[in-house]
Motif scaffolding. Structure first.
Motif, short mmCIF file in Angstrom:
data_model
loop_
_atom_site.label_atom_id
_atom_site.label_comp_id
_atom_site.label_asym_id
_atom_site.label_seq_id
_atom_site.Cartn_x
_atom_site.Cartn_y
_atom_site.Cartn_z
N ARG A 101 0.84 -1.20 -0.02
CA ARG A 101 0.03 0.10 0.03
C ARG A 101 0.80 1.17 -0.06
O ARG A 101 1.87 1.16 0.65
N ALA A 102 0.41 2.15 -0.67
CA ALA A 102 1.07 3.56 -0.65
C ALA A 102 0.21 4.52 -1.06
O ALA A 102 -0.77 4.85 -1.74
N ASP A 103 0.04 5.65 0.08
CA ASP A 103 -0.96 6.84 -0.01
C ASP A 103 -0.12 8.17 0.22
O ASP A 103 0.93 8.05 1.02
N PHE A 104 -0.69 9.08 -0.42
CA PHE A 104 -0.09 10.35 -0.57
C PHE A 104 -1.21 11.66 -0.41
O PHE A 104 -2.27 11.37 -0.97
N ALA A 105 -0.69 12.43 0.43
CA ALA A 105 -1.63 13.69 0.62
C ALA A 105 -2.03 14.47 -0.62
O ALA A 105 -2.88 14.93 -1.30
N LYS A 106 -0.87 14.69 -1.61
CA LYS A 106 -0.91 15.03 -2.94
C LYS A 106 0.52 14.50 -3.64
O LYS A 106 1.49 14.03 -2.97
N TRP A 107 0.37 14.69 -5.03
CA TRP A 107 1.29 14.24 -6.02
C TRP A 107 1.78 15.40 -6.82
O TRP A 107 0.84 15.95 -7.42
N PRO A 108 3.10 15.77 -7.02
CA PRO A 108 4.16 15.30 -6.35
C PRO A 108 4.02 15.57 -4.82
O PRO A 108 3.44 16.50 -4.21
N ARG A 109 5.03 14.87 -3.94
CA ARG A 109 4.99 15.18 -2.55
C ARG A 109 5.82 16.61 -2.26
O ARG A 109 6.04 17.08 -3.30
N GLY A 110 5.39 17.26 -1.22
CA GLY A 110 5.83 18.46 -0.84
C GLY A 110 7.27 18.75 -1.27
O GLY A 110 7.31 19.90 -1.74
N TRP A 111 8.07 17.90 -1.00
CA TRP A 111 9.66 18.20 -1.15
C TRP A 111 9.91 18.04 -2.72
O TRP A 111 11.03 18.15 -3.17
N GLN A 112 9.10 17.32 -3.54
CA GLN A 112 9.35 17.28 -5.04
C GLN A 112 8.72 18.47 -5.82
O GLN A 112 8.81 18.31 -7.18
#
Length: 321
Positions: free
Chosen positions: A149-160
């Motif tokens: 499983r992989a979940d993200f708040a947003k994509w790209p991630r904040g540091w990307q």
């Protein structure tokens, strides 16, 4: 003697590997040159390593180094790697191998035929957490099922966000290529060859990268259930690789926490578990030591081009490519 390292592409990954190469406790490689066309990259390099030159072309970096680290966007990976091989250098590529799967297949076949010295930067090849999982494997019996499983708040991630121009696009970016590929590599190493049975991917309107994927696979005959989505957590990201065996269960959580399920049903981390921010420098140091061995033609266990291609084949199939 330290191996001379050149870096092409000085974004987030290029900077991370360079910082690891500059660490006082790292003696396997010696950075000698960097190339990136961005003025902001040159400014960052001047702050991080003012003595290290930003050269005017990838070819100049190749001429200066013994091994080339390729951290540019995927569409340029094969061009830089091919130039490195032609000059007799080793190459260390970021994944995916290429933006075009057919080109990746041809590249790997040619590199293998020419016995090129090459590897791909899947850091789980050097992860202490993965080593702990491997040590626990015998205690959980024969593998029965794997959940990823992989979940993200947003994509790209904040540091990307600085790389959003390609990471957010369907052609080269997306979390399946950038994140789930790491866990598919781990699955292949732990269980065996990957076979995709069913898949589904959801994309936004336009040319944006995926916002959700689901897939059923087997790995060495073991059932695998995979899912990922954007908006599934309020954290920057969360992920889990969980293996169920006949007599127990182990998992890798949030990249670096190796955990084993106790008799009370609670997963507990290894005593020496570290958050990813603290483990990453250790992993990259070991990756660099292995990269030096690769360059010298010595045995090591970095991800091979063939392994990276197998992972990319599955990733692109999940995305419907």
């Amino acid at each position: 003697m330290a191996i001379r390292l050149g870096v092409v592409g000085f974004g987030i990954m290029g900077e991370r590997l360079l910082r690891a190469a500059l660490a006082p406790d790292q003696t396997a490689v010696r950075p000698v040159a960097v190339w990136d066309p961005s003025p902001s990259a040159a400014a960052r390099l001047a702050e991080i390593a003012p003595e290290l030159p930003m050269l005017d072309s990838p070819r100049a970096v190749i001429a200066a180094c013994e091994v080339l680290y390729i951290a540019s966007p995927p569409s340029s990976h094969l061009e830089h790697a091919g130039a490195a091989f032609a000059a007799g250098r080793a190459a260390f590529l970021e994944k995916p191998l290429a933006a075009n799967l057919a080109a990746a297949r041809d590249f790997v076949a040619a590199a293998e035929a020419g016995e090129a010295r090459a590897a791909v930067n899947f850091p789980m090849a050097s992860s202490p957490a993965v080593a702990q999982l491997s040590a626990w494997r015998a205690g959980i019996g024969a593998p029965r099922a794997l959940t990823l499983r992989a979940d993200f708040a947003k994509w790209p991630r904040g540091w990307q966000q600085d790389a959003a121009s390609w990471l957010a696009k369907r052609a080269e970016g997306g979390f399946t290529r950038e994140v789930l590929s790491h866990f598919l590599f781990l699955t292949r190493r732990q269980l065996g060859p990957l076979v995709l049975l069913e898949r589904d991917a959801t994309f936004p309107a336009g040319d944006g990268s995926e916002i959700a994927v689901q897939a059923r696979l087997t790995a060495g005959g073991v059932p695998v259930d995979l899912a990922g989505q954007v908006g599934g957590t309020d954290r920057d990201e969360s992920n889990e690789w969980r293996l169920e065996g006949e007599t127990g269960s182990i998992r890798l959580r949030d990249w670096s926490f190796a955990e084993k399920r106790d008799a009370d049903g609670i997963y507990r981390p290894a005593p020496d578990a570290l958050p990813n921010e603290r483990m990453r420098p250790m992993v990259l140091r070991d990756q660099l030591s292995k990269l030096a061995a690769l360059t010298r033609g010595e045995p090591q266990n970095l991800a091979t081009l063939r392994e990276a291609l197998e992972v990319q084949e599955v990733v692109e199939a999940i995305l419907g490519g």
